[in-house]
Design a protein around this motif. Sequence first.
Motif, mmCIF file in Angstrom:
data_model
loop_
_atom_site.group_PDB
_atom_site.id
_atom_site.type_symbol
_atom_site.label_atom_id
_atom_site.label_comp_id
_atom_site.label_asym_id
_atom_site.label_seq_id
_atom_site.Cartn_x
_atom_site.Cartn_y
_atom_site.Cartn_z
ATOM 1 N N PRO A 1 0.711 -1.202 -0.093
ATOM 2 C CA PRO A 1 0.062 -0.114 0.084
ATOM 3 C C PRO A 1 0.762 1.170 0.068
ATOM 4 O O PRO A 1 0.417 2.264 -0.243
ATOM 5 N N GLN A 2 2.265 1.067 0.085
ATOM 6 C CA GLN A 2 3.215 2.163 0.084
ATOM 7 C C GLN A 2 3.114 2.839 -1.080
ATOM 8 O O GLN A 2 3.429 4.131 -1.307
ATOM 9 N N LEU A 3 2.649 2.066 -2.354
ATOM 10 C CA LEU A 3 2.716 2.522 -3.810
ATOM 11 C C LEU A 3 1.258 3.313 -4.029
ATOM 12 O O LEU A 3 0.129 2.814 -4.080
ATOM 13 N N GLN A 4 1.330 4.560 -3.640
ATOM 14 C CA GLN A 4 0.069 5.479 -3.782
ATOM 15 C C GLN A 4 0.385 6.439 -4.720
ATOM 16 O O GLN A 4 1.330 7.117 -5.111
ATOM 17 N N ALA A 5 -0.866 6.897 -5.403
ATOM 18 C CA ALA A 5 -0.923 8.046 -6.306
ATOM 19 C C ALA A 5 -0.556 9.229 -5.289
ATOM 20 O O ALA A 5 -1.040 9.374 -4.302
ATOM 21 N N THR A 6 -0.133 10.450 -6.232
ATOM 22 C CA THR A 6 0.183 11.481 -5.805
ATOM 23 C C THR A 6 -1.146 12.645 -5.483
ATOM 24 O O THR A 6 -0.994 13.307 -4.523
ATOM 25 N N HIS A 7 -2.008 12.465 -6.216
ATOM 26 C CA HIS A 7 -3.287 13.123 -6.099
ATOM 27 C C HIS A 7 -3.143 14.782 -6.089
ATOM 28 O O HIS A 7 -3.673 15.462 -5.367
ATOM 29 N N TRP A 8 -2.026 14.966 -6.922
ATOM 30 C CA TRP A 8 -1.931 16.272 -7.567
ATOM 31 C C TRP A 8 -2.909 16.833 -8.394
ATOM 32 O O TRP A 8 -3.434 16.276 -9.289
ATOM 33 N N GLY A 9 -3.823 17.862 -8.118
ATOM 34 C CA GLY A 9 -5.005 18.181 -8.804
ATOM 35 C C GLY A 9 -4.987 18.965 -10.012
ATOM 36 O O GLY A 9 -3.699 19.454 -10.728
ATOM 37 N N LEU B 1 -2.492 20.936 -22.279
ATOM 38 C CA LEU B 1 -3.195 20.993 -20.886
ATOM 39 C C LEU B 1 -3.156 19.131 -20.612
ATOM 40 O O LEU B 1 -2.937 19.029 -19.425
ATOM 41 N N PHE B 2 -4.058 18.664 -21.535
ATOM 42 C CA PHE B 2 -4.108 17.015 -21.301
ATOM 43 C C PHE B 2 -2.910 16.354 -20.974
ATOM 44 O O PHE B 2 -2.774 15.354 -20.354
ATOM 45 N N LEU B 3 -1.836 16.727 -21.930
ATOM 46 C CA LEU B 3 -0.402 16.074 -21.791
ATOM 47 C C LEU B 3 -0.012 16.148 -20.399
ATOM 48 O O LEU B 3 0.207 15.269 -19.659
ATOM 49 N N ARG B 4 0.013 17.332 -19.983
ATOM 50 C CA ARG B 4 0.780 17.814 -18.742
ATOM 51 C C ARG B 4 -0.251 17.060 -17.755
ATOM 52 O O ARG B 4 0.329 16.583 -16.704
ATOM 53 N N ALA B 5 -1.543 17.130 -17.803
ATOM 54 C CA ALA B 5 -2.537 16.729 -16.532
ATOM 55 C C ALA B 5 -2.485 15.126 -16.537
ATOM 56 O O ALA B 5 -2.102 14.652 -15.584
ATOM 57 N N SER B 6 -2.145 14.587 -17.556
ATOM 58 C CA SER B 6 -1.790 13.018 -17.703
ATOM 59 C C SER B 6 -0.627 12.514 -16.920
ATOM 60 O O SER B 6 -0.697 11.663 -16.309
ATOM 61 N N ILE B 7 0.378 13.209 -17.582
ATOM 62 C CA ILE B 7 1.697 12.767 -16.631
ATOM 63 C C ILE B 7 1.597 13.123 -15.481
ATOM 64 O O ILE B 7 2.144 12.536 -14.659
ATOM 65 N N LEU B 8 1.209 14.406 -14.951
ATOM 66 C CA LEU B 8 0.838 14.786 -13.389
ATOM 67 C C LEU B 8 0.051 13.782 -12.818
ATOM 68 O O LEU B 8 0.607 13.413 -11.599
ATOM 69 N N PHE B 9 -0.973 13.169 -13.077
ATOM 70 C CA PHE B 9 -1.890 12.363 -12.476
ATOM 71 C C PHE B 9 -1.128 11.054 -12.464
ATOM 72 O O PHE B 9 -1.978 9.825 -11.785
ATOM 73 N N SER B 10 -0.216 10.702 -13.252
ATOM 74 C CA SER B 10 0.205 9.418 -13.377
ATOM 75 C C SER B 10 1.324 9.129 -12.334
ATOM 76 O O SER B 10 1.863 8.193 -12.259
ATOM 77 N N GLY B 11 1.551 10.103 -11.614
ATOM 78 C CA GLY B 11 2.835 10.006 -10.593
ATOM 79 C C GLY B 11 2.212 9.099 -9.411
ATOM 80 O O GLY B 11 1.186 9.232 -8.796
ATOM 81 N N TYR B 12 3.270 7.875 -9.073
ATOM 82 C CA TYR B 12 2.845 7.311 -7.879
ATOM 83 C C TYR B 12 4.328 7.343 -7.210
ATOM 84 O O TYR B 12 5.381 7.327 -7.526
ATOM 85 N N TYR B 13 3.905 7.441 -5.730
ATOM 86 C CA TYR B 13 4.854 7.323 -4.812
ATOM 87 C C TYR B 13 5.759 5.820 -5.000
ATOM 88 O O TYR B 13 5.013 4.952 -4.875
ATOM 89 N N ASP B 14 7.117 5.639 -5.073
ATOM 90 C CA ASP B 14 7.419 4.450 -5.131
ATOM 91 C C ASP B 14 7.503 3.781 -3.700
ATOM 92 O O ASP B 14 7.626 4.329 -2.913
ATOM 93 N N ALA B 15 7.353 2.380 -4.009
ATOM 94 C CA ALA B 15 7.125 1.527 -2.774
ATOM 95 C C ALA B 15 8.495 1.407 -1.943
ATOM 96 O O ALA B 15 9.421 1.235 -2.809
ATOM 97 N N LEU B 16 8.485 1.386 -0.886
ATOM 98 C CA LEU B 16 9.762 1.399 0.174
ATOM 99 C C LEU B 16 10.254 -0.074 0.050
ATOM 100 O O LEU B 16 11.310 -0.617 0.266
ATOM 101 N N SER B 17 9.325 -1.064 0.074
ATOM 102 C CA SER B 17 9.571 -2.577 0.032
ATOM 103 C C SER B 17 8.296 -3.122 -0.566
ATOM 104 O O SER B 17 7.233 -2.789 -0.407
ATOM 105 N N PHE B 18 8.471 -4.205 -1.214
ATOM 106 C CA PHE B 18 7.387 -5.018 -1.791
ATOM 107 C C PHE B 18 7.879 -6.488 -2.149
ATOM 108 O O PHE B 18 8.954 -6.674 -1.977
#
Length: 295
Positions: free
Chosen positions: A9-17, A278-295
């Motif tokens: 669960p440490q792998l989570q989306a950034t949720h930048w809007g 705008l859509f290109l920037r938004a899609s790249i922004l919204f695809s950001g995930y915090y990397d997992a510390l362990s898995f």
Amino acid sequence: MIDLSTVTPQLQATHWGWTIALFLWLIGLSGMGFFINYWTRQKNFVYVLTICGIAGLALVTSHLGRLTNLPIVIFYALKDFSFNFQSWMMIGIVLLSLLSIGSLFYSMICSGVVFKGDKWQRLAQSNLFNGVFAVLGVCSTIYSGFLLTQAVGVTIWNSSLIPVLWIMSGLTSSIALLELMSAFGLVDHKSVGWCSRTSVWVDTAKLFAIFSFIYVALGSASIGTRVGAEALISGNQALMFWIGGITFGTALPLLINLTTRSHKAIAGGAIFAVFGALFLRASILFSGYYDALSF
């Protein structure tokens, strides 16, 4: 495709809007627009770029929750000369503030509201004056991309290709904005005759930058980077990325500029290109995930 249910669960989306997505888009339009304006020098174009720059600054400061107390912070920083030159956020706010204040000054010269007279008009048409704005615009656009690369833990953004992609995307959208204004008679048509030819090369370079970004991300050792890339290709952001950013935002305007000189078709392609950025920037922004510390 990576199954996210098997990852910690440490792998989570950034949720930048959308506030940040709009900020990135507006600064790209304003910054690269002033770069292009070095050759065009159109008053109405300057007015639009000024609005974009000021709106972008307002969005990013409101996101930080500092829109109302920013003047107070600046006052005490100037009073005590306590600027934190090691802070990328401070550097960025200074850059964006200079762009906004400078462009407002430029617009006031163009309109002749405050700064009247031939000397001011000669200044606004001088190479040095417009060169300063061109450099400031490019630096602001690069900063808006570099800001993402400094996000700790969001490894898909930690790529030197993002500032390059932001430059290419900002160029295509600002050229398209100029074409659109030409279609409505807001700028001199003769001054933008080069736009369609230039768009072909810039769109091609932009597609190559996008391909390189995705290719590098998919081959990354970071699971967060690969998940983010796959979110763009076939995941949550795929529709915005493929339809908004690639098809309508890049491929269709490129095809129009290659096959026709119809003013209506070019204007339609320009609208797609402006919002495609705008859509290109938004899609790249919204695809950001915090990397997992362990898995």
